[in-house]
Every structure is written in structure tokens, then in C-alpha cells.
Write an enzyme that holds these catalytic residues in place. Sequence first.
Site, mmCIF file in Angstrom:
data_model
loop_
_atom_site.group_PDB
_atom_site.id
_atom_site.type_symbol
_atom_site.label_atom_id
_atom_site.label_comp_id
_atom_site.label_asym_id
_atom_site.label_seq_id
_atom_site.Cartn_x
_atom_site.Cartn_y
_atom_site.Cartn_z
ATOM 1 N N LYS A 3 3.910 11.058 15.903
ATOM 2 C CA LYS A 3 5.338 11.578 15.425
ATOM 3 C C LYS A 3 5.245 12.758 14.387
ATOM 4 O O LYS A 3 4.134 12.949 14.189
ATOM 5 C CB LYS A 3 6.170 10.381 14.716
ATOM 6 N N GLU A 32 10.149 1.989 26.699
ATOM 7 C CA GLU A 32 10.157 2.403 24.998
ATOM 8 C C GLU A 32 11.427 1.406 24.779
ATOM 9 O O GLU A 32 12.664 2.544 24.680
ATOM 10 C CB GLU A 32 10.284 3.621 24.108
ATOM 11 N N GLY A 72 9.250 0.712 16.670
ATOM 12 C CA GLY A 72 9.041 0.627 14.721
ATOM 13 C C GLY A 72 10.015 -0.323 13.986
ATOM 14 O O GLY A 72 10.113 -0.517 12.762
ATOM 15 N N ASN A 96 1.424 8.437 19.606
ATOM 16 C CA ASN A 96 2.228 9.059 19.299
ATOM 17 C C ASN A 96 2.693 9.257 18.103
ATOM 18 O O ASN A 96 2.940 8.533 17.515
ATOM 19 C CB ASN A 96 3.619 9.218 19.617
ATOM 20 N N GLU A 142 14.027 9.331 19.866
ATOM 21 C CA GLU A 142 14.273 9.381 18.821
ATOM 22 C C GLU A 142 14.896 10.902 19.064
ATOM 23 O O GLU A 142 15.516 11.138 18.088
ATOM 24 C CB GLU A 142 13.018 9.691 17.729
ATOM 25 N N HIS A 179 11.941 11.367 24.225
ATOM 26 C CA HIS A 179 11.816 10.054 23.328
ATOM 27 C C HIS A 179 13.461 9.530 22.716
ATOM 28 O O HIS A 179 13.860 10.559 22.482
ATOM 29 C CB HIS A 179 10.340 10.595 22.339
ATOM 30 N N SER A 195 6.353 -1.034 19.004
ATOM 31 C CA SER A 195 5.727 -2.173 17.678
ATOM 32 C C SER A 195 4.459 -2.805 18.544
ATOM 33 O O SER A 195 4.442 -4.605 18.088
ATOM 34 C CB SER A 195 6.672 -2.779 17.461
#
Length: 252
Positions: free
Chosen positions: A11, A170, A176, A9, A100, A98, A216
Site C-alpha cells: 500500500k 478480500e 486492516g 501489498n 481502497e 482493490h 488481516s
Amino acid sequence: MRQHIVAGNWKMNMSFEGADDLTNEIKEMLEEHTLPKETLLVVCPPFPYLELVSDYSSESYFAVGAQNVSDRDNGAFTGEVSAEMLESMELEYCIVGHSERRAYYGETNALVAAKVNQLIKHDISPIVCVGEVLEEREAGKQFEVVAQQLVEGLFHLSANDFRRVVIAYEPVWAIGTGKTATPEQAQEIHAHIRGLIAKQYGQEVADDTSILYGGSCKPSNAKELFDPDVDGGLIGGASLKAKDFIDIALSF
Ligand code: 13P
């Protein structure tokens, strides 16, 4: 039996030129290293680079996915990209839900369900992200949070349609941050997810569903994470380096 999948991904990263270089490197590395045949690589660049990446994918096999899709059919929805458009580009995968998008763009489980429906209608496999935030983990609520995301976002599907779905667990606190879930934490929640799928759709469908871990994930920890209910990874930062991305895929 289910497939191992390592999906990158990207992003909102990369220039057009950078995307070209990275995809070319991935292609070259795939020429040098043969992935086991049950391992599929998926590259999910930003929308403007989908065609570029798809062109490379026809030369050296990896699948291509989008990072988002509209919940609507084509029409007057400025700035949106429909599942029909993605289908017309022969895309095979699309990330949905996701964290985010949930955190910054108000993507609810209901919206995830509507996007999943669009993708299924257009023969694209949704990669549906679920996972708890840190406070939920600290309160021991991760199992119920993930269950609710699955029930409200996915379990309206028929068993036949559900077979197209890939799930990515996730944990939001691991994305991240450099903080990875331990292999035990990942395995425990993946087994929980598979159990919920078995309850809803039967053991055979559950056994065939690929459940990826994201957060990560890098070459140094992929091997210990991918085991036995963890069928691969949804990779953010490390997918922006061809060598790291391919090394993760070679970890099985
Ligand atoms: P990182 O690998 O950068 O933690 O991102 C994970 C992720 O969000 C993939 O979708």
C-alpha cells in the site's frame, strides 16, 4: 494445476530506505528458507520503489507487481502509469480493483475491466480484488456482490486471457481491522468464485485459477485459511515485516 501465491501489498507505506531494508530482509530470508516450488512470492511496492525491488528480485527469486495501473494508453494523462511502462520494467503482476481504490478513488467494475484489458495487452497478470463491505455481508449479499464484480470486471475476457488472471477475495470488513474471515467463510466464497469461473470458462480453467484470500491474514491464521480452494493470500500489514511475510508463505 494452480499455483500457490503469497503477494505482499505494501500500500502507501515505506520510505525509500525502508523499502530497501525490507526487500533486503526478504531476500536474506529467502536464502535461508526455501519455499515449496509451487509457492510464488510476489512483492507489490509503491511505484517509486518498483525498480529497487525488481533489482533484488533478480538475485533471489520473487516476482514483482504494481498496485495500480492506468486504464489508458501512454499520452497526456498526468500522474498516471501505463501498462506499457510496467511491461517495459518487466513486471509480472499488477493489483487491480482493490477495495481502497474502489472506495476512495471511484474505481468501478467498468474501470477495473478497462485496466485488466490494458494489463492483458501488455502481458502482465492482473491480481483482481473482489469482496463485499460489512453491510453487504450482514444482508447476506456477499455471493451476489462478488458475482457482479467478476461478471462486470473480468468475464468479458476470452478463456485464454482469463488464464492470466489471479483473483483475490478480500472481504472489506476484514482489511486492516484485525477481523479475519473464518476459514469456513473464506472456503465457502472461494468455492463460489471457482464455481462461477467454471460456469463461464469450464472446469479446467477454474481448477487452474489461483484465488487468494486477503484481510488481516498473518502467520498465526494463514495455515488454517489456506485450504483447499484458498490458494494463498494478498497480504497488507503483515507484508511490511519480512519474517511475517515469509512465515505466511511457509504456511502451506
Ligand atoms: P491487511 O492484511 O492489512 O488486512 O490488508 C489486506 C489487503 O488489503 C491486501 O491487499
